[in-house]
Scaffold this motif. Sequence first.
Motif, mmCIF file in Angstrom:
data_model
loop_
_atom_site.group_PDB
_atom_site.id
_atom_site.type_symbol
_atom_site.label_atom_id
_atom_site.label_comp_id
_atom_site.label_asym_id
_atom_site.label_seq_id
_atom_site.Cartn_x
_atom_site.Cartn_y
_atom_site.Cartn_z
ATOM 1 N N GLU B 96 0.841 -1.197 0.000
ATOM 2 C CA GLU B 96 0.000 0.000 0.000
ATOM 3 C C GLU B 96 0.878 1.249 0.000
ATOM 4 O O GLU B 96 1.854 1.333 0.754
ATOM 5 C CB GLU B 96 -0.932 0.000 1.215
ATOM 6 C CG GLU B 96 -1.966 1.099 1.128
ATOM 7 C CD GLU B 96 -3.036 1.024 2.187
ATOM 8 O OE1 GLU B 96 -3.130 0.006 2.887
ATOM 9 O OE2 GLU B 96 -3.783 2.013 2.317
ATOM 10 N N ILE B 97 0.517 2.205 -0.845
ATOM 11 C CA ILE B 97 1.308 3.437 -0.982
ATOM 12 C C ILE B 97 0.740 4.512 -0.042
ATOM 13 O O ILE B 97 -0.431 4.863 -0.150
ATOM 14 C CB ILE B 97 1.296 3.932 -2.448
ATOM 15 C CG1 ILE B 97 1.839 2.834 -3.374
ATOM 16 C CG2 ILE B 97 2.087 5.216 -2.605
ATOM 17 C CD1 ILE B 97 1.586 3.077 -4.840
ATOM 18 N N ASP B 98 1.583 5.016 0.835
ATOM 19 C CA ASP B 98 1.207 6.086 1.779
ATOM 20 C C ASP B 98 -0.180 5.882 2.398
ATOM 21 O O ASP B 98 -1.091 6.690 2.173
ATOM 22 C CB ASP B 98 1.240 7.456 1.082
ATOM 23 C CG ASP B 98 2.652 7.859 0.732
ATOM 24 O OD1 ASP B 98 3.579 7.383 1.391
ATOM 25 O OD2 ASP B 98 2.812 8.664 -0.207
ATOM 26 N N ALA B 121 -4.509 8.114 -7.710
ATOM 27 C CA ALA B 121 -3.341 7.520 -7.053
ATOM 28 C C ALA B 121 -2.390 8.614 -6.584
ATOM 29 O O ALA B 121 -2.245 9.642 -7.249
ATOM 30 C CB ALA B 121 -2.632 6.584 -8.020
ATOM 31 N N ASN B 122 -1.769 8.370 -5.444
ATOM 32 C CA ASN B 122 -0.840 9.376 -4.916
ATOM 33 C C ASN B 122 0.584 9.152 -5.401
ATOM 34 O O ASN B 122 1.501 9.823 -4.947
ATOM 35 C CB ASN B 122 -0.903 9.423 -3.393
ATOM 36 C CG ASN B 122 -1.027 8.060 -2.773
ATOM 37 O OD1 ASN B 122 -1.017 7.056 -3.479
ATOM 38 N ND2 ASN B 122 -1.148 8.008 -1.478
ATOM 39 N N SER B 123 0.765 8.231 -6.325
ATOM 40 C CA SER B 123 2.097 7.985 -6.869
ATOM 41 C C SER B 123 1.980 7.342 -8.259
ATOM 42 O O SER B 123 1.060 6.548 -8.485
ATOM 43 C CB SER B 123 2.865 7.053 -5.928
ATOM 44 O OG SER B 123 4.011 6.560 -6.546
ATOM 45 N N SER B 129 -6.037 -0.579 -7.184
ATOM 46 C CA SER B 129 -6.744 0.226 -6.178
ATOM 47 C C SER B 129 -7.723 -0.627 -5.392
ATOM 48 O O SER B 129 -8.164 -1.689 -5.865
ATOM 49 C CB SER B 129 -7.491 1.371 -6.857
ATOM 50 O OG SER B 129 -8.463 0.859 -7.725
ATOM 51 N N LYS B 130 -8.063 -0.144 -4.213
ATOM 52 C CA LYS B 130 -9.061 -0.827 -3.380
ATOM 53 C C LYS B 130 -9.985 0.234 -2.783
ATOM 54 O O LYS B 130 -9.519 1.154 -2.123
ATOM 55 C CB LYS B 130 -8.377 -1.611 -2.268
ATOM 56 C CG LYS B 130 -9.347 -2.436 -1.424
ATOM 57 C CD LYS B 130 -8.626 -3.275 -0.398
ATOM 58 C CE LYS B 130 -8.545 -2.573 0.918
ATOM 59 N NZ LYS B 130 -7.987 -3.404 2.001
ATOM 60 N N VAL B 131 -11.260 0.091 -3.072
ATOM 61 C CA VAL B 131 -12.251 1.023 -2.509
ATOM 62 C C VAL B 131 -13.008 0.273 -1.424
ATOM 63 O O VAL B 131 -13.517 -0.816 -1.662
ATOM 64 C CB VAL B 131 -13.243 1.523 -3.589
ATOM 65 C CG1 VAL B 131 -14.226 2.521 -2.990
ATOM 66 C CG2 VAL B 131 -12.506 2.125 -4.756
ATOM 67 N N ARG B 132 -13.056 0.849 -0.252
ATOM 68 C CA ARG B 132 -13.752 0.205 0.870
ATOM 69 C C ARG B 132 -14.895 1.107 1.308
ATOM 70 O O ARG B 132 -14.680 2.293 1.565
ATOM 71 C CB ARG B 132 -12.789 -0.026 2.029
ATOM 72 C CG ARG B 132 -13.323 -0.942 3.073
ATOM 73 C CD ARG B 132 -12.244 -1.350 4.050
ATOM 74 N NE ARG B 132 -12.748 -2.367 4.950
ATOM 75 C CZ ARG B 132 -13.530 -2.099 6.001
ATOM 76 N NH1 ARG B 132 -13.848 -0.866 6.278
ATOM 77 N NH2 ARG B 132 -13.953 -3.081 6.768
ATOM 78 N N VAL B 133 -16.079 0.544 1.357
ATOM 79 C CA VAL B 133 -17.268 1.313 1.746
ATOM 80 C C VAL B 133 -17.777 0.759 3.070
ATOM 81 O O VAL B 133 -17.868 -0.455 3.240
ATOM 82 C CB VAL B 133 -18.386 1.200 0.675
ATOM 83 C CG1 VAL B 133 -19.573 2.083 1.029
ATOM 84 C CG2 VAL B 133 -17.859 1.553 -0.704
ATOM 85 N N ARG B 134 -18.092 1.648 4.001
ATOM 86 C CA ARG B 134 -18.653 1.219 5.295
ATOM 87 C C ARG B 134 -19.782 2.172 5.688
ATOM 88 O O ARG B 134 -19.886 3.283 5.153
ATOM 89 C CB ARG B 134 -17.572 1.200 6.372
ATOM 90 C CG ARG B 134 -17.174 2.590 6.831
ATOM 91 C CD ARG B 134 -16.177 2.588 7.950
ATOM 92 N NE ARG B 134 -15.919 3.970 8.361
ATOM 93 C CZ ARG B 134 -14.868 4.357 9.060
ATOM 94 N NH1 ARG B 134 -13.951 3.491 9.418
ATOM 95 N NH2 ARG B 134 -14.716 5.622 9.402
ATOM 96 N N GLU B 135 -20.594 1.710 6.615
ATOM 97 C CA GLU B 135 -21.687 2.561 7.081
ATOM 98 C C GLU B 135 -21.138 3.644 7.998
ATOM 99 O O GLU B 135 -20.319 3.356 8.869
ATOM 100 C CB GLU B 135 -22.707 1.728 7.845
ATOM 101 C CG GLU B 135 -23.584 0.894 6.941
ATOM 102 C CD GLU B 135 -24.620 0.132 7.734
ATOM 103 O OE1 GLU B 135 -25.696 0.682 7.977
ATOM 104 O OE2 GLU B 135 -24.334 -1.004 8.102
ATOM 105 N N THR B 136 -21.599 4.862 7.829
ATOM 106 C CA THR B 136 -21.106 5.968 8.657
ATOM 107 C C THR B 136 -21.438 5.743 10.123
ATOM 108 O O THR B 136 -20.638 6.012 11.005
ATOM 109 C CB THR B 136 -21.717 7.298 8.179
ATOM 110 O OG1 THR B 136 -21.313 7.501 6.837
ATOM 111 C CG2 THR B 136 -21.245 8.474 9.025
#
Lengths: 200, 140
Positions: B96-98, B121-123, B129-136
Amino acid sequence: MKKVYFSLCLICCATLLSGCATQVKEVPLDRTASTTRIEPQDIRRTVEKMVESLLVAPGVKEAVGGRRPVLDVEPMKNRTMQHIDMISLTESVRMQLLRSGMFRFVDRSSIGTAATDVERINQENQLGLVDSSKAVKAGQQTALDMYLTGTLSEIKNVDGRTTDQYYKFSMFLKDLKTGELVWADEQEIRKESTKPVINW
Amino acid sequence: MKISKSMITVAIVAAGLAGLSGCKNTSGTIVKTDHLTGASTIITENARLAHRVAVTKTTYDEVNGLKRVHITLASDRNKVLRVDYRICWFDANGMEIDPQTKTYRNLIIEGHDGVTVTGVANSPAAVSSKVRVRETSQAE
């Protein structure tokens, strides 16, 4: 029956006493909003959004044009009624841009400015403390190509028990050679809190 | 005073509810995208969240030498839905980058509406990429 009451009293006392101890724990950096003030997660999200926006902007690509321009990030202006460490925010933006590798950086805002550095070098040369052939000579520092700065402003409305707070982070990147604004973006945050009817 | 069975039952139920209220399910939905092959995988860890929000579209491109991912999330609820999402990036070695610089951003989706979120991407070294969704409501 007395034993039951005694046990219940003991449990109650233990529960109350356990509540007296100060609890310390590490928590995630990104928490849900707990106040209408600017919170760490707001700063982090703003920095991330601004840096992403800047890195993909077509105007920036055109201005950069295959080279790595020299950039300085000046502290953002705080136009709100709150005390917010804008230098810290500025440093976060600079750190993330530096890691992207798209720009080179000079730092005129922090301690150890260019003028102080040159003065120290001259003093050391005059005193003969350093090898004059290896000493850094004045007039070799990199000049700025662009600078990045911005403002944070707020609008606050209080209606009865409800407080509505709006924040706007605005940032822009200016090309010093042409005077053009190469990039600008905003991040808006709106929070609302309602006080309970009975407040202790 | 006589302690009746009903009082004991009420006490047990109250204690159970108090205990359960402390249990928060922070798992969510994960969308992994390999930007070299174009392969995209959706992993559902939280059935409750999966019934509320669905990943309907995943696209990616490259801007200024940096990878970019777009994920469309659609709400299956009539009410406003609040979720958090975080987009993190990985290099060719899977590192994982930064990670500290990528935050959970909040998202408010109107009833039966879809919203596209974007991450950059930050580099230039990022390849997936990995997008993670969770309930607020489940965030601490």
